[in-house]
Scaffold this active site. Structure first.
Site, PDB file in Angstrom:
ATOM      1  N   ASP A 145       0.826  -1.204   0.000  1.00  0.00           N
ATOM      2  CA  ASP A 145       0.000   0.000   0.000  1.00  0.00           C
ATOM      3  C   ASP A 145       0.867   1.264   0.000  1.00  0.00           C
ATOM      4  O   ASP A 145       1.599   1.524   0.965  1.00  0.00           O
ATOM      5  CB  ASP A 145      -0.880  -0.064   1.260  1.00  0.00           C
ATOM      6  N   GLY A 194      -5.262   3.352  -7.843  1.00  0.00           N
ATOM      7  CA  GLY A 194      -5.512   3.544  -9.268  1.00  0.00           C
ATOM      8  C   GLY A 194      -4.803   4.742  -9.882  1.00  0.00           C
ATOM      9  O   GLY A 194      -5.096   5.139 -11.012  1.00  0.00           O
ATOM     10  N   ASP A 215     -10.630   4.001  -1.310  1.00  0.00           N
ATOM     11  CA  ASP A 215     -11.235   2.985  -0.435  1.00  0.00           C
ATOM     12  C   ASP A 215     -12.756   2.901  -0.570  1.00  0.00           C
ATOM     13  O   ASP A 215     -13.445   3.913  -0.657  1.00  0.00           O
ATOM     14  CB  ASP A 215     -10.903   3.304   1.026  1.00  0.00           C
TER      15      ASP A 215
END
Ligand code: GLA
Length: 390
Positions: A145, A194, A215
């Site tokens: 992440d 993205g 999210d």
């Protein structure tokens, strides 16, 4: 070295990497992730309970194999730089052994930055070491992440967006190489919301899946925004490499049953990873029924490995189609409006003759077309989910 030899080596590396990718994610990954329900509270006991419930509920046999710990398992590092688990996870190797003993796989989470999104220790500067630790623990899946790397990107690029992108890409590539070097197949899931059209370069950095959005949360409005924004991305998905519009909220309580059926159907049409995000130890029969509907899962997991896409949209009404093996298609008629409304599918519009076979995937019943058409009332925020075959 001659140019021919160099291009031979490059082709060999590419083919090996792509064979590796397909081995671990030939179809979209399925499993469970701790974040949507437990967030930063998740403990070893919760993960064991999820593993137990996946087996006893029949979810494992329906295809849910990965049990993924999200952020907040990390502590600092020891004097040799080895990542440590915090007191919520006293023994990661023992947890992995437990999860494996149930015929499941264990996933973990980290960041290419110094800190994760929740402010825990990231992998920055320790990529090879962390990959080795994961492999030694028996980890099978890494969600990586971006979060803390953003500061590093800003600083090192001096605000130049192209430079920042190059830094980001290199960071993902670095961890991919580190994972491959361990020799353990570890599914690599990119999470950077993205940005920079990740679908165009995700495979190059070894991504088996990449988040395509910010999210999700447990509301129809957010799920709808994320899910329907995926139109146009189908060409970027293939066996080994999947678009990931984030984890499921089915069963968390913020949407009604029609909305959750839309969520599942849309994710199946999108060939999205199916990572349940609810408390599996306390789920209702209705939730379990949705998560394990065989026909719906078969659409997501179809061996052809083609993502579906939007065929048309008029006002709040949309029709999406996903090609399936054997020439069949999944067709989803979505009603995004506030009122129930009849919707019609004309078989010829989706390339089928009048006599084609139709199945209602949520009801599990055969449907008869009249004069090559099917009309049904679709509830507000609901879906009529069909499989059409010759
Ligand atoms: C980001 C990710 C989420 C979750 C949290 C954890 O927001 O997009 O899916 O992993 O971080 O901190």
């Amino acid at each position: 070295m001659s140019r021919r030899l160099l291009s031979f080596i490059a082709a060999f590396i590419f083919l090996t990497a792509s064979a590796f990718a397909q081995k671990v994610a030939a179809t979209p990954p399925m499993g469970w992730n701790s974040w949507n329900h437990f967030a930063d509270k998740v403990t070893d006991a919760d993960v064991r309970a999820a593993a137990d419930a996946i087996v006893s509920s029949g979810m494992r046999d329906a295809g849910y194999i990965y049990v993924n710990i999200d952020d907040t398992w990390e502590a600092g590092r020891d004097s040799n730089g080895n990542i440590q688990t915090n007191k919520k996870f006293p023994d990661m190797k023992a947890l992995a052994d437990y999860v494996h003993s149930k015929g499941l796989k264990l996933g973990i989470y980290s960041s290419p930055g110094p800190k994760t999104c929740a402010g825990y220790e990231g992998s920055y500067g320790h990529e090879e070491q962390d990959a080795k630790t994961y492999a030694a623990w028996g980890i099978d899946y890494l969600k990586y992440d971006l979060c803390g790397l953003r500061e590093v990107m800003d600083k090192q690029s001096g605000g130049d967006r192209l430079k920042a992108f190059v830094i980001q890409k290199a960071a993902y590539e670095k961890m991919h190489k580190a994972l491959v070097a361990t020799g353990r197949p570890i599914l690599f899931s990119l999470c950077q919301y993205g940005w920079n059209d990740v679908w165009a370069w995700g495979p190059e950095v070894g991504g088996n899946a990449w988040r395509t959005t910010g999210d999700i949360n447990d509301t129809y409005a957010r799920m709808e925004t994320i899910g329907f924004s995926q139109a146009g991305l189908s060409k970027y998905a293939a066996p080994g490499h999947w678009n990931d519009p984030d984890m499921l909220e089915v069963g968390n309580g913020g949407m009604n049953a029609d909305e959750y059926r839309t969520h599942m159907a849309l994710w199946a049409v999108l060939a999205a990873p199916l990572l349940a995000g609810n408390d599996l130890s306390k789920m209702s029969k209705e939730t379990l029924g949705m998560l394990t509907n065989k026909d719906v899962i078969a659409v997501d997991q179809d061996a052809l490995g083609k993502q579906g896409d939007r065929l048309w949209a008029v006002g709040p009404y949309e029709v999406w189609a996903k090609p399936l093996s054997g020439g069949a298609k999944a067709i989803a008629l979505f009603n995004r409006g506030e009122l129930a409304s009849p919707m019609t599918l004309r078989l010829k519009d989706v390339g089928f003759p009048q006599g084609a076979k139709l199945r209602d995937l949520w009801k599990g019943t055969e449907v008869t077309a009249k004069n090559g058409e099917v009309t049904q009332v679709v509830p507000s925020h609901g879906v009529l989910f069909l499989k059409v075959s010759q």
